[in-house]
Design a protein around this motif. Structure first.
Motif, mmCIF file in Angstrom:
data_model
loop_
_atom_site.group_PDB
_atom_site.id
_atom_site.type_symbol
_atom_site.label_atom_id
_atom_site.label_comp_id
_atom_site.label_asym_id
_atom_site.label_seq_id
_atom_site.Cartn_x
_atom_site.Cartn_y
_atom_site.Cartn_z
ATOM 1 N N GLY A 99 4.165 57.370 -16.876
ATOM 2 C CA GLY A 99 4.443 58.495 -17.760
ATOM 3 C C GLY A 99 5.852 59.025 -17.634
ATOM 4 O O GLY A 99 6.163 60.100 -18.160
ATOM 5 N N ASN A 100 6.692 58.297 -16.914
ATOM 6 C CA ASN A 100 8.076 58.707 -16.710
ATOM 7 C C ASN A 100 8.909 57.439 -16.565
ATOM 8 O O ASN A 100 8.383 56.372 -16.218
ATOM 9 N N ALA A 101 10.189 57.507 -16.837
ATOM 10 C CA ALA A 101 11.053 56.337 -16.726
ATOM 11 C C ALA A 101 11.403 56.080 -15.263
ATOM 12 O O ALA A 101 12.070 56.896 -14.621
ATOM 13 N N ASP A 102 10.929 54.962 -14.720
ATOM 14 C CA ASP A 102 11.181 54.565 -13.348
ATOM 15 C C ASP A 102 11.799 53.164 -13.334
ATOM 16 O O ASP A 102 11.795 52.466 -14.344
ATOM 17 N N ILE A 103 12.289 52.739 -12.166
ATOM 18 C CA ILE A 103 12.881 51.419 -12.017
ATOM 19 C C ILE A 103 11.913 50.504 -11.274
ATOM 20 O O ILE A 103 11.403 50.855 -10.203
ATOM 21 N N LEU A 127 15.729 43.775 -12.611
ATOM 22 C CA LEU A 127 15.352 45.191 -12.624
ATOM 23 C C LEU A 127 15.101 45.623 -14.057
ATOM 24 O O LEU A 127 15.738 45.124 -14.985
ATOM 25 N N TRP A 128 14.168 46.574 -14.233
ATOM 26 C CA TRP A 128 13.967 47.132 -15.563
ATOM 27 C C TRP A 128 13.465 48.571 -15.472
ATOM 28 O O TRP A 128 12.971 49.017 -14.436
ATOM 29 N N THR A 129 13.615 49.291 -16.582
ATOM 30 C CA THR A 129 13.071 50.643 -16.696
ATOM 31 C C THR A 129 11.645 50.544 -17.205
ATOM 32 O O THR A 129 11.383 49.913 -18.230
ATOM 33 N N ASP A 130 10.727 51.177 -16.462
ATOM 34 C CA ASP A 130 9.297 51.072 -16.752
ATOM 35 C C ASP A 130 8.700 52.468 -16.905
ATOM 36 O O ASP A 130 9.098 53.395 -16.201
ATOM 37 N N GLU A 131 7.751 52.620 -17.822
ATOM 38 C CA GLU A 131 7.168 53.931 -18.116
ATOM 39 C C GLU A 131 5.667 53.983 -17.841
ATOM 40 O O GLU A 131 4.943 54.803 -18.410
ATOM 41 N N VAL A 146 7.310 45.309 -8.319
ATOM 42 C CA VAL A 146 7.685 46.127 -7.166
ATOM 43 C C VAL A 146 8.318 47.420 -7.652
ATOM 44 O O VAL A 146 9.357 47.386 -8.322
ATOM 45 N N PRO A 147 7.713 48.594 -7.361
ATOM 46 C CA PRO A 147 8.365 49.855 -7.723
ATOM 47 C C PRO A 147 9.593 50.070 -6.854
ATOM 48 O O PRO A 147 9.531 49.988 -5.635
ATOM 49 N N VAL A 148 10.731 50.353 -7.486
ATOM 50 C CA VAL A 148 11.984 50.528 -6.767
ATOM 51 C C VAL A 148 12.322 52.004 -6.616
ATOM 52 O O VAL A 148 12.590 52.487 -5.518
ATOM 53 N N VAL A 149 12.314 52.734 -7.713
ATOM 54 C CA VAL A 149 12.622 54.166 -7.706
ATOM 55 C C VAL A 149 11.642 54.871 -8.630
ATOM 56 O O VAL A 149 11.485 54.483 -9.795
ATOM 57 N N SER A 150 10.994 55.911 -8.122
ATOM 58 C CA SER A 150 10.077 56.702 -8.934
ATOM 59 C C SER A 150 10.180 58.163 -8.502
ATOM 60 O O SER A 150 9.704 58.542 -7.436
ATOM 61 N N THR A 151 10.839 58.978 -9.309
ATOM 62 C CA THR A 151 10.972 60.396 -9.028
ATOM 63 C C THR A 151 10.531 61.184 -10.264
ATOM 64 O O THR A 151 10.154 60.616 -11.279
ATOM 65 N N GLU A 152 10.622 62.510 -10.182
ATOM 66 C CA GLU A 152 10.302 63.334 -11.344
ATOM 67 C C GLU A 152 11.373 63.224 -12.418
ATOM 68 O O GLU A 152 11.127 63.564 -13.575
ATOM 69 N N GLY A 161 13.893 41.446 -2.384
ATOM 70 C CA GLY A 161 13.322 42.266 -3.437
ATOM 71 C C GLY A 161 11.942 42.814 -3.153
ATOM 72 O O GLY A 161 11.402 43.585 -3.965
ATOM 73 N N SER A 162 11.351 42.460 -2.013
ATOM 74 C CA SER A 162 9.998 42.941 -1.701
ATOM 75 C C SER A 162 9.977 44.437 -1.420
ATOM 76 O O SER A 162 9.025 45.138 -1.780
ATOM 77 N N THR A 163 11.023 44.938 -0.744
ATOM 78 C CA THR A 163 11.148 46.372 -0.486
ATOM 79 C C THR A 163 12.569 46.807 -0.813
ATOM 80 O O THR A 163 13.513 46.009 -0.732
ATOM 81 N N TRP A 164 12.717 48.092 -1.162
ATOM 82 C CA TRP A 164 14.013 48.623 -1.569
ATOM 83 C C TRP A 164 14.309 49.914 -0.825
ATOM 84 O O TRP A 164 13.402 50.682 -0.510
#
Length: 554
Positions: free
Chosen positions: A444-448, A437-441, A75-81, A121-124
């Motif tokens: 191409g960018n570090a997201d949660i 939760l984890w940091t995922d790339e 589940v993508p939690v936070v994805s910004t620039e 945890g399904s939506t944030w």
């Protein structure tokens, strides 16, 4: 060792984040009262601290099959620039999942933002964040306080302000209502301290009966040039007698250093367990330094005479042990770490465990591979069951134990892709019920990202509700994955209650997913009362009014 009290409080500025990450400033509180003491207590060197010799460890292998389920997809939690890194999370009273992370805007600017999920945890959703005026912040840590919805938060301070020695504490009575946030900072620079690093915090409120300003236990590492040491293991905790003042204990050994702090509190007995990666310059070995003690002993002790000594232990052998993470529940202690137990310099995951509160220890092999490096463990404890996550070549794995850490099941890969998980300290955190939760790339960018990695077969007893009427009743539930047996419960009414102020009993069996009502059928009193219900280590309090045999207002 130095031991000081200083409570210079500073106002906390936060900002709310709407769906589009819009920013508005809100002032939570303006606290300017200053408590200070320039007295210094006696210094104690390492030679005076009762640390025993290294413990002999018995190794065990991997044997059983796990019983749990993953969510269908990550589940993508936070994805910004921006880059979102170093996540932290906890769950609290009503089952909400609350998390935070560092948002790196540049090399010179960071924010700490908060998020939450109300559906498992399904939506944030974005919650709120700390004002960037607080400086270059990082490494947020948080924990549930134990009753109600209260959560306590800390983070690594700006390295320049307060010379990096500002100790931050935020008590969030309701994490989603910023009006309930109480923020404070202690400035330790006037005592010669600098460079507070790797803070961690464990929340505890003495089952709702502690001082309102008491937050639990915080540790980290700190330096003091006057005493001639750097990166010394350090305790921080609130003064139980004077609101706004706090204590710092640090131990310094010139040339030897500590890092990667981790702390947890066993809620069943109020015992804290503090762990550091400790490098001994003389031996050239990295061990796990572990301290434990009952929080009640530190609530109002005379610290100018040092007070109660914690119990000190080294965990480790000839191997190099790194990145400890500690978890404790119901007398079971787990200290997961990264260690080169097979080949010098080749990293594996092991877990030191104790079934008797730390009196004796064993060690289990969690993830041992002759080629790959298993790194950066995170552990959560349920009692006899526990779970550990770790990363290998950019992939996240989880493994479970149901025998107190003696054996661990075959690890399972968590992330959907391959090689997308960030490889670094504090990139992954697991908490109760398998929330991770984890940091995922992958973008191409570090997201949660989030996934539920499951649980070992273990009972988890909770108190779902407290009700009045004719007497008092409560619903005790088992939300775990295994049967709970011999669940001891009690109901207490504190107030003008003349009959029925206390009742206790035992639920002989409570299957996973089942619940049972317990009650005091007849009470008699007149006036306000505090109702405290305990069951299987869980506690819930409520306020009501007793009118003869009836309890109302719950």
């Amino acid at each position: 060792m130095s031991n000081e009290k200083k409570g210079k409080l500073r106002k906390l500025i936060i900002f709310a984040i709407a769906m589009g990450l819009c920013i508005t400033t809100i002032q939570v509180s303006a606290m300017s009262t200053t408590y200070s003491s320039e007295e210094f207590v006696r210094k104690i060197s390492w030679n005076n601290v009762p640390i025993p010799e290294k413990l002999a460890m018995k190794e065990n292998g991997i044997t059983f099959t796990s019983k749990h389920m993953f969510l269908p997809t990550d589940v993508p939690v936070v994805s910004t620039e921006d880059s979102e890194i170093h996540p932290a999370l906890t769950t609290y009273g009503n089952g909400l999942i609350f998390g935070g992370y560092t948002r790196s805007l540049s090399m010179f600017e960071t924010n700490i933002d908060f998020i939450y999920s109300g559906d498992g945890g399904s939506t944030w959703e974005p919650a709120s964040g700390l004002n960037p005026e607080l400086g270059l912040l990082d490494y947020i840590a948080m924990d549930y306080m134990g009753t109600g919805d209260a959560v306590v938060v800390t983070f690594q301070p700006d390295p320049v302000e307060y010379d990096g020695a500002g100790q931050w504490r935020i008590i969030m009575t309701d994490p989603l209502d910023t009006e309930t946030w109480d923020g404070a900072a202690w400035d330790w620079t006037s005592h010669g301290y600098s460079d507070l690093k790797n803070p961690d915090i464990a929340g505890y409120d003495f089952n709702g009966e502690g001082p309102s300003w008491y937050y639990g236990w915080m540790i980290g590492t700190i330096s003091n040039s006057g005493y001639g040491y750097e990166d010394a293991p350090t305790f921080f905790f609130a003064n139980g007698e004077n609101e706004g003042s706090g204590w710092l204990w640090s131990w310094g050994d010139s040339g030897s250093t500590s890092t990667h702090s981790s702390v947890d509190i066993d809620r069943s007995n109020g015992m804290m367990y503090s762990a550091w990666e400790y490098y001994n310059e003389t031996s050239g070995v990295r061990d796990i330094l572990l301290a434990n003690g009952y929080l009640e002993d530190y609530l109002a002790a005379d610290y100018h005479d040092w007070g109660p000594d914690p119990t000190w232990q080294y965990l480790g052998g000839s191997e190099s042990n790194k990145y400890p993470d500690v978890a404790a529940a119901s007398g079971y202690i787990y200290v997961a770490c990264q260690a080169d137990v097979t080949i010098p310099g080749k990293e594996d995951i092991i877990c030191f465990y104790s079934h008797d509160g730390g009196s004796t220890w064993g060690v289990g092999n969690v993830a041992i591979d002759s080629v790959q490096n298993e790194m950066y463990p995170s552990v959560v404890a349920y009692g006899e069951g526990a779970s550990i996550t770790y990363v290998v070549d950019g992939d996240l794995y989880v493994t479970h134990t149901d025998d107190g850490g003696v054996t661990w099941d075959t690890p399972e890969k968590v992330n959907d892709g391959t090689g997308t998980v960030s490889m670094g300290y504090s990139a992954v955190e697991i908490t109760i019920s398998g929330h991770t939760l984890w940091t995922d790339e992958r973008n191409g960018n570090a997201d949660i990202y989030y996934d539920n990695v499951g649980m070992p077969p273990t009972p988890i007893v909770t108190i779902q509700s407290v009700s009045g009427g004719f007497g008092v009743s409560a619903v005790v539930a088992n939300v775990g994955t295994a049967e709970a047996t011999d669940v001891q419960w009690s109901i207490d009414l504190d107030g003008p209650v003349f009959i029925g102020a206390h009742k206790e009993g035992t639920i002989s069996s409570l299957a996973a997913g089942d619940s049972e009502k317990v009650k005091i059928g007849f009470v008699f009193g007149l006036g306000k009362a505090t109702i405290t219900v305990t069951a299987g280590g869980a506690t819930k309090t409520a306020e009501g009014t007793v009118l003869g045999p009836f309890v109302i207002g719950l």
